[in-house]
Design a protein around this motif. Structure first.
Motif, short mmCIF file in Angstrom:
data_model
loop_
_atom_site.label_atom_id
_atom_site.label_comp_id
_atom_site.label_asym_id
_atom_site.label_seq_id
_atom_site.Cartn_x
_atom_site.Cartn_y
_atom_site.Cartn_z
N UNK A 64 1.23 13.49 -7.90
CA UNK A 64 2.37 13.81 -7.03
C UNK A 64 1.98 13.70 -5.55
N UNK A 65 0.79 14.19 -5.20
CA UNK A 65 0.34 14.07 -3.81
C UNK A 65 0.17 12.60 -3.43
N UNK A 66 -0.35 11.82 -4.33
CA UNK A 66 -0.55 10.39 -4.08
C UNK A 66 0.79 9.68 -3.89
N UNK A 67 1.75 9.98 -4.75
CA UNK A 67 3.07 9.35 -4.65
C UNK A 67 3.77 9.75 -3.36
N UNK A 68 3.61 11.00 -2.97
CA UNK A 68 4.27 11.47 -1.74
C UNK A 68 3.75 10.72 -0.51
N UNK A 69 2.48 10.35 -0.52
CA UNK A 69 1.89 9.64 0.63
C UNK A 69 2.08 8.13 0.55
N UNK A 70 2.41 7.62 -0.61
CA UNK A 70 2.44 6.18 -0.84
C UNK A 70 3.79 5.58 -0.44
N UNK A 71 3.77 4.68 0.53
CA UNK A 71 5.01 4.06 0.99
C UNK A 71 5.50 2.95 0.08
N UNK A 72 4.66 2.46 -0.80
CA UNK A 72 5.05 1.35 -1.65
C UNK A 72 5.68 1.78 -2.97
N UNK A 73 5.68 3.08 -3.29
CA UNK A 73 6.27 3.55 -4.54
C UNK A 73 7.79 3.59 -4.49
N UNK A 74 8.34 3.64 -3.31
CA UNK A 74 9.79 3.70 -3.15
C UNK A 74 10.25 2.43 -2.44
N UNK A 75 11.15 1.70 -3.06
CA UNK A 75 11.59 0.41 -2.53
C UNK A 75 12.14 0.53 -1.11
N UNK A 76 12.80 1.63 -0.80
CA UNK A 76 13.39 1.80 0.53
C UNK A 76 12.33 2.01 1.61
N UNK A 77 11.17 2.53 1.24
CA UNK A 77 10.09 2.77 2.20
C UNK A 77 9.17 1.56 2.35
N UNK A 78 9.30 0.60 1.45
CA UNK A 78 8.40 -0.56 1.44
C UNK A 78 8.64 -1.47 2.62
N UNK A 79 7.63 -2.19 2.99
CA UNK A 79 7.73 -3.22 4.01
C UNK A 79 8.70 -4.29 3.51
N UNK A 80 9.57 -4.77 4.36
CA UNK A 80 10.58 -5.74 3.95
C UNK A 80 9.97 -7.04 3.44
N UNK A 81 8.74 -7.32 3.81
CA UNK A 81 8.11 -8.57 3.36
C UNK A 81 7.69 -8.51 1.89
N UNK A 82 7.65 -7.33 1.29
CA UNK A 82 7.30 -7.19 -0.13
C UNK A 82 8.60 -7.26 -0.92
N UNK A 83 8.80 -8.37 -1.60
CA UNK A 83 10.06 -8.56 -2.31
C UNK A 83 9.87 -8.74 -3.81
N UNK A 84 8.79 -8.21 -4.36
CA UNK A 84 8.53 -8.35 -5.78
C UNK A 84 8.04 -7.02 -6.35
N UNK A 85 8.13 -6.89 -7.66
CA UNK A 85 7.66 -5.70 -8.35
C UNK A 85 6.19 -5.79 -8.71
N UNK A 86 5.66 -6.98 -8.74
CA UNK A 86 4.34 -7.16 -9.32
C UNK A 86 3.40 -7.87 -8.36
N UNK A 87 2.15 -7.77 -8.66
CA UNK A 87 1.12 -8.46 -7.90
C UNK A 87 1.30 -9.96 -8.09
N UNK A 88 1.06 -10.74 -7.05
CA UNK A 88 1.25 -12.18 -7.17
C UNK A 88 0.23 -12.82 -8.11
N UNK A 89 -0.84 -12.12 -8.47
CA UNK A 89 -1.83 -12.63 -9.41
C UNK A 89 -1.50 -12.28 -10.85
N UNK A 90 -0.52 -11.40 -11.05
CA UNK A 90 -0.14 -10.97 -12.39
C UNK A 90 0.84 -11.97 -13.00
N UNK A 91 0.71 -12.20 -14.30
CA UNK A 91 1.65 -13.09 -14.97
C UNK A 91 3.03 -12.43 -15.02
N UNK A 92 4.00 -13.20 -15.36
CA UNK A 92 5.39 -12.74 -15.32
C UNK A 92 5.63 -11.52 -16.20
#
Length: 102
Positions: A64-92
């Motif tokens: 919970x502490x980690x999630x509260x500090x993590x800006x990438x766990x919530x789509x609205x807090x994410x940087x606009x340049x991140x437009x995917x759910x997955x790592x670009x190295x991960x298969x579909x």
């Protein structure tokens, strides 16, 4: 071809593999709750309840502490340049079909 409709699963119908994958995705910093909801139909609140029930209390508190500090766990807090759910190295990832590393 018709669009695939994803039916939300109830927690009672989740397999052990599904539960493990949800917990794994919840621990990952770059995986937003929206991705978990997309794949498994669990809202952020239901994921939090699942984590509280499945983890030791100390592990849940750390998460919970980690999630509260993590800006990438919530789509609205994410940087606009991140437009995917997955790592670009991960298969579909499509629906509940999860690509595993080999």
């Amino acid at each position: 071809m018709a669009a695939k409709v994803i039916v939300p699963k109830t927690e009672a119908t989740l397999t052990d593999r599904d539960m493990d994958r949800i917990i794994e995705m919840a621990w990952e910093d770059r995986t937003p709750f929206d991705a978990i909801e997309y794949q498994f139909g669990l809202t952020e609140e239901r994921v939090k309840a699942l984590m509280k029930r499945e983890l030791k209390f100390s592990s849940y508190r750390l998460w919970r502490n980690r999630v509260a500090r993590c800006k990438t766990k919530h789509a609205k807090k994410r940087n606009a340049s991140i437009d995917r759910f997955k790592c670009n190295r991960q298969r579909a990832i499509s629906g509940n079909t999860i690509a595993k590393r080999r």
